[in-house]
Design an enzyme around this catalytic site. Structure first.
Site, mmCIF file in Angstrom:
data_model
loop_
_atom_site.group_PDB
_atom_site.id
_atom_site.type_symbol
_atom_site.label_atom_id
_atom_site.label_comp_id
_atom_site.label_asym_id
_atom_site.label_seq_id
_atom_site.Cartn_x
_atom_site.Cartn_y
_atom_site.Cartn_z
ATOM 1 C CB CYS A 1 1.008 1.589 12.470
ATOM 2 S SG CYS A 1 -0.373 1.043 13.504
ATOM 3 N N GLY B 1 -2.081 -7.091 0.785
ATOM 4 C CA GLY B 1 -3.036 -7.841 -0.031
ATOM 5 C C GLY B 1 -2.490 -9.066 -0.725
ATOM 6 N NE ARG C 1 -5.229 -8.306 6.372
ATOM 7 C CZ ARG C 1 -6.144 -7.642 5.672
ATOM 8 N NH1 ARG C 1 -7.414 -7.745 6.003
ATOM 9 N NH2 ARG C 1 -5.797 -6.873 4.661
#
Length: 329
Positions: free
Chosen positions: A93, A206, A227
């Site tokens: 992170c 990605g 995501r």
């Protein structure tokens, strides 16, 4: 290694228990993660609120942030006692808050400390301990930095390594920019796997579809979807058929929502606001007539203090019936 074949990435302020219950209704096999929880929060905070989860979420992983071997060992044991299936250490992170606290991606500069943390956690628990990292930070050479970190934590007993195939630039890029700006280098992760054939290596970063995930599985042991799983959760309906050769738990998103209704009603009865749950549903329908009306209805009505399941039912009724699994790959 099949246990790590497919997972949904931990995301700060997103992968809460409601999100995980929702995702589990679409895939029996995906490994699900908590958002990163710091050792300080667990040691000093409300553990039931922070660590509690629904039994349907298994297999579920507790991701920890910290750099004290003693504190991480304490929290790993607490997580094991709560019933988590695995403990994961965040070494990837890039947020300023994480850097200031000496955990997250900045720890890639301290592989010996990360190894000490892994060793302490392994001694404290009987469940797997894994590490999630980047390929490097700032001016590090990924060819050197990733190998040093990987070999250090494996020697300390790490059971698997999850690699976000980008550098993290702690100086010069925001956390948001760090998710997109540094170029992806999947080949670097493939080379790591080739050099560590007996260590489960999972790739992250990605990856936008299950079709892409299947391509990566020719080179590594597992794929972590980030995501795409949140923005387009309907993709998870095809995870079990495409990656595990089994039927999905439900054929359509509407079936998923129907199965989730009892959970939502139970949560509302305990004081949870509907929007805390339905915020995870925004991308549930894709390419289906009525999807925009669904989102708008939830946005306008789901945030009201007295919103109940009828709001969700009315939103779903605006969407045409269509099997989603056929487009989920």
């Amino acid at each position: 290694m099949l246990a790590h074949r497919f997972s949904v990435a931990p995301m700060m302020d997103w992968t809460d228990r409601h999100c995980r219950v929702f995702h589990r209704l679409m895939t029996r096999h995906a490994r699900l993660y908590t958002e990163m929880l710091t050792t300080g929060a667990i040691i000093h905070g409300d553990r039931t609120r922070l660590l509690g989860f629904n039994a349907t979420e298994h297999p579920v992983v507790l991701q920890l942030g910290g750099s004290s071997p003693r504190d991480l060992a304490t929290c790993a044991k607490i997580g094991e006692d709560f019933g988590y299936d695995e403990i994961n250490l965040n070494v990837g992170c890039p947020s300023d808050r994480v850097k200031d606290g000496r955990f997250g991606a900045c720890l890639m500069a301290e592989p010996a400390l990360v190894a000490a943390c892994v060793d302490a956690m392994k001694r404290a628990v009987g469940i797997p301990v894994t590490v999630k990292c980047r390929i490097g930070i700032d001016d590090q050479d990924p060819e050197v930095a990733l190998d040093v970190l990987a070999r250090s934590v494996v020697a300390a007993g790490a059971d698997a390594l999850i690699v976000h195939a980008r550098k993290a630039w702690l100086n010069g890029l925001s956390p948001k920019e760090n998710r997109d700006v540094p170029p992806l280098d999947y080949d670097r992760v493939y080379r790591l796997k080739a050099s560590l054939p007996n260590v489960p290596i999972i790739i992250n970063g990605g990856i936008a579809s299950l079709a892409e995930a299947k391509q990566h599985l020719s080179h590594v042991d597992g794929v972590m979807l980030g995501r795409a799983a949140y923005q387009e959760p309907w993709r998870l309906l095809a995870a079990d058929p495409e990656l595990f050769g089994e039927a999905a738990p439900h054929a359509t998103m509407k079936d998923v929502f129907e199965s989730m209704m009892p959970y939502i009603e139970s949560q509302l009865a305990h004081g949870t606001r509907l929007h805390s749950i339905t915020r995870h549903f925004v991308g549930a329908f894709h390419g289906v007539p009525g999807a925009r009306a669904f989102r708008r209805h939830l946005a306008e009505n789901g945030v009201k203090a007295d919103a109940g399941v009828n709001v969700l039912r009315d939103a779903i009724a605006l969407v045409e019936d269509r099997v989603m699994a056929s487009i989920a790959a």
